[in-house]
Design a protein around this motif. Structure first.
Motif, short mmCIF file in Angstrom:
data_model
loop_
_atom_site.label_atom_id
_atom_site.label_comp_id
_atom_site.label_asym_id
_atom_site.label_seq_id
_atom_site.Cartn_x
_atom_site.Cartn_y
_atom_site.Cartn_z
N PHE A 3 0.85 -1.19 0.00
CA PHE A 3 0.00 0.00 0.00
C PHE A 3 0.88 1.24 0.00
O PHE A 3 2.07 1.18 0.28
N SER A 4 0.27 2.37 -0.33
CA SER A 4 0.98 3.64 -0.27
C SER A 4 0.19 4.59 0.61
O SER A 4 -1.04 4.51 0.69
N VAL A 5 0.89 5.47 1.29
CA VAL A 5 0.27 6.46 2.15
C VAL A 5 0.75 7.83 1.70
O VAL A 5 1.95 8.07 1.61
N ASN A 6 -0.19 8.69 1.40
CA ASN A 6 0.13 10.07 1.04
C ASN A 6 -0.44 10.99 2.12
O ASN A 6 -1.61 10.86 2.49
N TYR A 7 0.38 11.87 2.62
CA TYR A 7 -0.01 12.81 3.66
C TYR A 7 0.28 14.21 3.15
O TYR A 7 1.36 14.47 2.62
N TRP A 8 -0.67 15.09 3.27
CA TRP A 8 -0.41 16.47 2.88
C TRP A 8 -1.34 17.41 3.62
O TRP A 8 -2.37 17.04 4.14
N VAL A 9 -0.93 18.66 3.67
CA VAL A 9 -1.74 19.72 4.27
C VAL A 9 -1.33 21.01 3.58
O VAL A 9 -0.16 21.25 3.31
N ASP A 10 -2.32 21.82 3.20
CA ASP A 10 -1.98 23.11 2.61
C ASP A 10 -2.18 24.21 3.66
O ASP A 10 -2.63 23.95 4.78
N GLU A 11 -1.85 25.43 3.30
CA GLU A 11 -1.89 26.54 4.26
C GLU A 11 -3.28 26.72 4.87
O GLU A 11 -3.43 26.89 6.08
N ASN A 12 -4.33 26.67 4.05
CA ASN A 12 -5.69 26.86 4.55
C ASN A 12 -6.11 25.70 5.45
O ASN A 12 -6.74 25.91 6.48
N GLY A 17 -6.76 23.38 11.09
CA GLY A 17 -6.49 22.17 11.85
C GLY A 17 -6.80 20.89 11.11
O GLY A 17 -7.05 19.86 11.72
N ILE A 18 -6.75 20.93 9.79
CA ILE A 18 -7.08 19.75 8.98
C ILE A 18 -5.80 19.14 8.43
O ILE A 18 -4.93 19.86 7.94
N GLU A 19 -5.70 17.85 8.49
CA GLU A 19 -4.61 17.10 7.87
C GLU A 19 -5.24 16.05 6.97
O GLU A 19 -6.27 15.49 7.29
N THR A 20 -4.63 15.81 5.83
CA THR A 20 -5.19 14.86 4.87
C THR A 20 -4.27 13.67 4.72
O THR A 20 -3.06 13.84 4.54
N VAL A 21 -4.85 12.49 4.78
CA VAL A 21 -4.11 11.24 4.60
C VAL A 21 -4.86 10.40 3.59
O VAL A 21 -6.08 10.23 3.70
N ALA A 22 -4.17 9.89 2.59
CA ALA A 22 -4.77 8.97 1.62
C ALA A 22 -3.98 7.67 1.65
O ALA A 22 -2.75 7.68 1.60
N VAL A 23 -4.70 6.56 1.79
CA VAL A 23 -4.08 5.23 1.78
C VAL A 23 -4.61 4.50 0.56
O VAL A 23 -5.81 4.38 0.38
N LYS A 59 -12.84 29.15 8.84
CA LYS A 59 -11.47 29.63 8.65
C LYS A 59 -11.24 30.06 7.21
O LYS A 59 -10.60 31.08 6.96
N ALA A 60 -11.78 29.31 6.25
CA ALA A 60 -11.63 29.67 4.84
C ALA A 60 -12.28 31.02 4.57
O ALA A 60 -11.70 31.87 3.86
N GLU A 61 -13.45 31.27 5.15
CA GLU A 61 -14.11 32.56 4.97
C GLU A 61 -13.30 33.68 5.61
O GLU A 61 -13.17 34.77 5.04
N GLU A 62 -12.73 33.42 6.77
CA GLU A 62 -11.90 34.41 7.45
C GLU A 62 -10.67 34.76 6.60
O GLU A 62 -10.31 35.92 6.45
#
Length: 78
Positions: A3-12, A17-23, A59-62
């Motif tokens: 399997f592969s795991v991709n982790y990323w987070v952008d400035e917004n 407080g969001i982190e993204t993980v794809a497996v 937060k996106a609206e702010e």
């Protein structure tokens, strides 16, 4: 690799407080289970808890408002 795991987070996302993980399952059992730190099975698809989604939207609206205000300030100064 099974399997592969991709982790990323952008400035917004980070600001909200969001982190993204794809497996992604590459080889082996296509019915593999992914669990969180507490051992809870993570279902396939996008799982963004309602509270996180609400905080992210706020937060996106702010950020958009702040960006527009900064742009307006630069335009009036220039």
């Amino acid at each position: 690799m099974a399997f592969s795991v991709n982790y990323w987070v952008d400035e917004n996302d980070r600001a909200a407080g969001i982190e993204t993980v794809a497996v992604r399952i590459e080889n082996g059992d296509c019915y593999a289970e992914v669990v969180d730190n507490a051992g809870n099975v993570i279902e396939c698809g996008h799982q963004r808890p309602a509270e996180i989604n609400r905080r992210w939207q706020a937060k996106a609206e702010e950020i958009q408002k702040r960006t527009a205000e900064q742009k307006a300030g630069r335009e009036s100064a220039g």
